[in-house]
Scaffold this motif. Structure first.
Motif, mmCIF file in Angstrom:
data_model
loop_
_atom_site.group_PDB
_atom_site.id
_atom_site.type_symbol
_atom_site.label_atom_id
_atom_site.label_comp_id
_atom_site.label_asym_id
_atom_site.label_seq_id
_atom_site.Cartn_x
_atom_site.Cartn_y
_atom_site.Cartn_z
ATOM 1 N N ILE A 315 0.793 -1.075 -0.554
ATOM 2 C CA ILE A 315 -0.344 -0.379 0.031
ATOM 3 C C ILE A 315 1.351 1.625 -0.184
ATOM 4 O O ILE A 315 0.243 2.203 -0.726
ATOM 5 C CB ILE A 315 -0.792 -0.178 1.065
ATOM 6 N N ASN A 316 1.883 1.215 0.822
ATOM 7 C CA ASN A 316 2.945 2.783 1.022
ATOM 8 C C ASN A 316 3.870 2.642 -0.134
ATOM 9 O O ASN A 316 4.400 3.542 -0.612
ATOM 10 C CB ASN A 316 3.946 2.349 2.442
ATOM 11 N N THR A 317 4.112 2.048 -0.899
ATOM 12 C CA THR A 317 4.871 1.718 -2.233
ATOM 13 C C THR A 317 4.470 1.300 -3.722
ATOM 14 O O THR A 317 4.962 1.602 -3.964
ATOM 15 C CB THR A 317 6.523 0.601 -1.980
ATOM 16 N N VAL A 318 3.689 1.101 -3.716
ATOM 17 C CA VAL A 318 2.875 0.457 -5.423
ATOM 18 C C VAL A 318 1.887 1.723 -5.462
ATOM 19 O O VAL A 318 1.071 1.652 -4.992
ATOM 20 C CB VAL A 318 2.511 -0.570 -4.896
ATOM 21 N N GLN A 319 2.304 2.240 -6.912
ATOM 22 C CA GLN A 319 1.147 3.375 -6.671
ATOM 23 C C GLN A 319 0.124 3.050 -7.610
ATOM 24 O O GLN A 319 0.194 1.985 -8.353
ATOM 25 C CB GLN A 319 2.264 4.286 -7.428
ATOM 26 N N GLY A 320 -1.020 3.591 -6.488
ATOM 27 C CA GLY A 320 -2.196 3.103 -7.196
ATOM 28 C C GLY A 320 -3.306 1.542 -6.908
ATOM 29 O O GLY A 320 -4.087 1.263 -6.849
ATOM 30 N N VAL A 321 -2.811 1.863 -5.913
ATOM 31 C CA VAL A 321 -3.169 0.365 -4.844
ATOM 32 C C VAL A 321 -3.354 1.729 -3.330
ATOM 33 O O VAL A 321 -2.231 1.514 -2.993
ATOM 34 C CB VAL A 321 -2.012 -1.190 -4.472
ATOM 35 N N ASN A 322 -4.273 0.937 -3.422
ATOM 36 C CA ASN A 322 -4.724 1.319 -1.106
ATOM 37 C C ASN A 322 -5.442 0.396 -0.659
ATOM 38 O O ASN A 322 -5.284 1.293 0.760
ATOM 39 C CB ASN A 322 -5.899 2.672 -1.520
ATOM 40 N N ARG A 323 -5.630 -0.721 -1.280
ATOM 41 C CA ARG A 323 -5.908 -1.391 -0.032
ATOM 42 C C ARG A 323 -5.659 -3.411 -0.614
ATOM 43 O O ARG A 323 -4.961 -3.179 -1.897
ATOM 44 C CB ARG A 323 -7.733 -1.432 -0.102
ATOM 45 N N VAL A 324 -5.324 -4.379 0.465
ATOM 46 C CA VAL A 324 -4.575 -4.942 0.422
ATOM 47 C C VAL A 324 -5.674 -6.087 0.984
ATOM 48 O O VAL A 324 -5.826 -6.230 2.314
ATOM 49 C CB VAL A 324 -3.604 -5.600 0.629
ATOM 50 N N VAL A 325 -5.850 -7.491 0.647
ATOM 51 C CA VAL A 325 -6.932 -8.068 0.884
ATOM 52 C C VAL A 325 -6.261 -9.874 0.901
ATOM 53 O O VAL A 325 -5.156 -9.677 0.017
ATOM 54 C CB VAL A 325 -8.152 -8.646 0.546
ATOM 55 N N TYR A 326 -6.341 -10.939 1.723
ATOM 56 C CA TYR A 326 -5.565 -11.881 1.756
ATOM 57 C C TYR A 326 -7.169 -12.678 1.114
ATOM 58 O O TYR A 326 -8.574 -13.373 2.007
ATOM 59 C CB TYR A 326 -5.821 -12.099 2.825
ATOM 60 N N ASP A 327 -6.357 -14.342 0.058
ATOM 61 C CA ASP A 327 -8.040 -14.961 0.006
ATOM 62 C C ASP A 327 -7.991 -15.879 0.975
ATOM 63 O O ASP A 327 -6.530 -16.641 1.063
ATOM 64 C CB ASP A 327 -7.446 -15.645 -1.029
ATOM 65 N N ILE A 328 -9.359 -16.290 1.481
ATOM 66 C CA ILE A 328 -9.436 -17.113 2.808
ATOM 67 C C ILE A 328 -10.289 -18.524 2.013
ATOM 68 O O ILE A 328 -11.142 -18.529 3.000
ATOM 69 C CB ILE A 328 -9.265 -17.011 3.589
ATOM 70 N N SER A 329 -10.278 -18.889 0.648
ATOM 71 C CA SER A 329 -11.278 -19.325 -0.236
ATOM 72 C C SER A 329 -10.682 -21.055 -0.100
ATOM 73 O O SER A 329 -9.499 -20.843 -1.142
ATOM 74 C CB SER A 329 -12.023 -19.149 -1.182
ATOM 75 N N MET A 330 -10.904 -21.966 0.101
ATOM 76 C CA MET A 330 -10.838 -23.508 -0.470
ATOM 77 C C MET A 330 -11.460 -23.732 -1.464
ATOM 78 O O MET A 330 -12.238 -23.374 -2.341
ATOM 79 C CB MET A 330 -11.292 -24.031 0.587
ATOM 80 N N LYS A 331 -10.071 -24.521 -1.987
ATOM 81 C CA LYS A 331 -10.273 -25.256 -3.549
ATOM 82 C C LYS A 331 -10.542 -26.699 -2.864
ATOM 83 O O LYS A 331 -9.866 -27.432 -2.224
ATOM 84 C CB LYS A 331 -9.011 -25.323 -4.970
ATOM 85 N N PRO A 332 -11.455 -26.842 -3.626
ATOM 86 C CA PRO A 332 -13.230 -26.203 -4.006
ATOM 87 C C PRO A 332 -13.767 -26.132 -3.357
ATOM 88 O O PRO A 332 -13.624 -26.224 -2.307
ATOM 89 C CB PRO A 332 -13.430 -27.370 -4.301
ATOM 90 N N PRO A 333 -14.793 -24.768 -3.450
ATOM 91 C CA PRO A 333 -15.174 -24.413 -4.881
ATOM 92 C C PRO A 333 -14.510 -23.403 -5.397
ATOM 93 O O PRO A 333 -14.442 -23.201 -6.308
ATOM 94 C CB PRO A 333 -16.425 -24.065 -4.329
ATOM 95 N N ALA A 334 -13.686 -22.604 -4.195
ATOM 96 C CA ALA A 334 -12.880 -21.763 -5.226
ATOM 97 C C ALA A 334 -11.768 -22.523 -6.110
ATOM 98 O O ALA A 334 -11.314 -23.655 -5.465
ATOM 99 C CB ALA A 334 -12.519 -20.169 -4.452
ATOM 100 N N THR A 335 -11.377 -22.011 -6.741
ATOM 101 C CA THR A 335 -9.719 -22.293 -7.718
ATOM 102 C C THR A 335 -8.587 -21.763 -7.006
ATOM 103 O O THR A 335 -9.353 -20.508 -6.438
ATOM 104 C CB THR A 335 -10.408 -22.351 -8.999
#
Lengths: 339, 339
Positions: A315-335
């Motif tokens: 967030i602090n160094t990449v221009q154009g990004v102001n938010r980060v999320v962490y994917d907490i989805s199992m496969k399946p059903p999420a890929t």
């Protein structure tokens, strides 16, 4: 011809594989493969598409040991790889003595992807462009007789379960109509090996662990990790975020403990506040999974301190990004991949 | 008239507040406020907009103690609240004896939001619609003399820092031009209280802790938690996901330990696999933060077991969602809400 490397695989071959697996070792395999490839290929020339992944890299080194400079490698820079990845891997290939041609085709891929948002359509365009670029380069080569492919055993098994046995084996590297057009025969040096065996062969061949330990990476690259329309600007943003995540995983000794990790750019307008002013910028999702076979996958419980550091850095160094999320989805059903 | 409750606040009043704060207690405050409101309002009628939040609810109960049924409350159902929230809160208001009119205006809000993707535009529409609905209902009432607002001390401070002192105090509940149009005077029963003092007053008034402990909720409601275009279908999906998250926080005793929590619907096509077939569905982001004053906020390190259960429940039971992410962004620069 040794049917472990040449020709159409049959169910009998698979059964032979099962019998042999217990006694398998990489030293014998490398010796036998090199000898069989020498015999089978003679003075013929072979073309192979390098992807930067483990399978095509080990295939290339094995063939290189057998036939040297008669192996012609083509390494397409799609413009959709990780930051600096093409140059770094190209340098490694050259360091190992491979006869490799790098084709800079980023402008073509990004041009053809402009305005396209549908994930299936994007995949088709990237696959088609890859074939076109690879084919055009391969046809410049003189007297090529063989196309080498990095097919491995799970690819073969998948084809057998998806299709009629022995009839239609998945064309692993999307080479399209090249074999017919150039009248090429197919050689698949790894097609009876599981992934762990491929890595052991690579190690036996003296390949660097950075190359052998690479995470799986989708064929269409960052093209399917920028959700929706792909633009040069979005790819550049994602490359920066992905590099921070990947470098941090390596620095903390986590990279080799997980199956696959990467960043995804979400094309949403997320609100933020910087120096008192509202911003509308992209959000980045981090994905990190463990898996045995990629058929199922669990998200990794990365240490919260680690996630906090990576999130703040992005967030602090990449221009154009102001938010980060962490994917907490199992496969399946999420890929594993979002697209 | 007691300038703690009526008229334009001045800097002198704020200084008085600071002097009084050390000796403040809710028992005295409630007694003095009820007496002052009785004196100041006499037999006049008052209109107040309930939002379901702590400030407007405590304001209403305090006024109700002072003037009974001469307080007319209007509770607008925007169609953008949490699942069942309007009905549950309405029942609680009625249970406390409030004279409250519920206005079902979901169709208007959702109709006006159709096709609108810009966050600023969405906020404007929701604010405008709220004013229109509230004003129309208020004008049906006869002989109203006062508009009550749930302004609290931080709102006043914010206005003083943002504008010239004492000149333009933020109109806290977006009542638009109603005061001028209906020639209404303003009463603000909580305008010298901090949030914790408001809760203590509410407790002193015998209000249920479910009402007093409610998390902050954005004025435009789920309208800014469905990113991009708002549709009835998306609101329904988000309500289901949000309910699973909120119910789980309560069940695990986490709800009262965090400042704010909620779900956000991301309008992306995320790939999944269900029963062997590819799906393209929405992703849901979970946001849970701790904060002292909402000016800065940290994401909460929720237990991973908890996140896994919530993620699986949402993905497996909410039709239209196949992926869940957890927001790991600090404020600043990311805001608590995504839009």
């Amino acid at each position: 011809m040794d049917n472990r490397f040449f020709g159409t695989p049959t169910r009998e071959l698979l059964e032979q594989k099962e019998r042999e697996r217990s006694g398998w070792n990489p030293v014998t395999y490398v010796a036998e493969a090199i000898e069989a490839l020498k015999q089978g290929l003679g003075d013929d020339k072979v073309v192979l598409g390098l992807s930067g992944g483990v399978d095509s890299s080990v295939s290339a080194i094995l063939l290189h040991k057998a036939i040297g400079a008669r192996l012609h490698c083509i390494f397409v820079d799609t413009g959709l790889m990780r930051k600096n990845e093409h140059d770094e891997v190209l340098a490694a290939y050259k360091g190992m003595g491979l006869n490799v041609t790098s084709v800079r085709a980023g402008a073509k891929f990004l041009g053809d992807l402009a305005g396209v948002v549908d994930p299936e359509q994007k995949r088709k365009i990237i696959g088609r462009d890859f074939i076109e670029v690879f084919d055009a380069e391969a046809q410049k080569l003189k007297d090529i007789k063989w196309l080498a492919q990095g097919t491995i055993y799970p690819d073969i098994l998948e084809s057998f379960s998806a299709h009629k046995p022995g009839v239609s084996v998945k064309s692993h590297h999307n080479v399209g109509g090249l074999p017919e057009k150039m009248n090429l025969k197919i050689v698949e040096p790894l097609r009876l090996l599981f992934k762990d065996e491929v890595r052991r062969v690579g190690r036996e061949l003296g390949m660097a662990s950075e190359l052998l330990g690479r995470h799986p990476f989708p064929g269409p690259g960052l093209g399917v990790r920028v959700l929706g329309e792909v633009t040069p600007e979005k790819i550049a943003i994602l490359q920066e975020a992905d590099k921070i995540f990947t470098d941090a995983l390596r620095a903390e000794g986590l990279y080799d403990k997980v199956w696959q990790a990467g960043a995804i750019l979400l094309p949403v307008q997320s609100t933020g506040v910087t120096k008192g002013a509202r911003t509308f910028e992209y959000a980045v999702a981090l994905r990190c999974v463990n898996s045995v076979d990629a058929m199922t996958a669990d998200w990794v419980r990365l240490p919260y301190d680690f996630l906090e550091t990576v999130s703040n850095d992005i967030i602090n160094t990449v221009q154009g990004v102001n938010r980060v999320v962490y994917d907490i989805s199992m496969k399946p059903p999420a890929t594993i991949e979002w697209e």
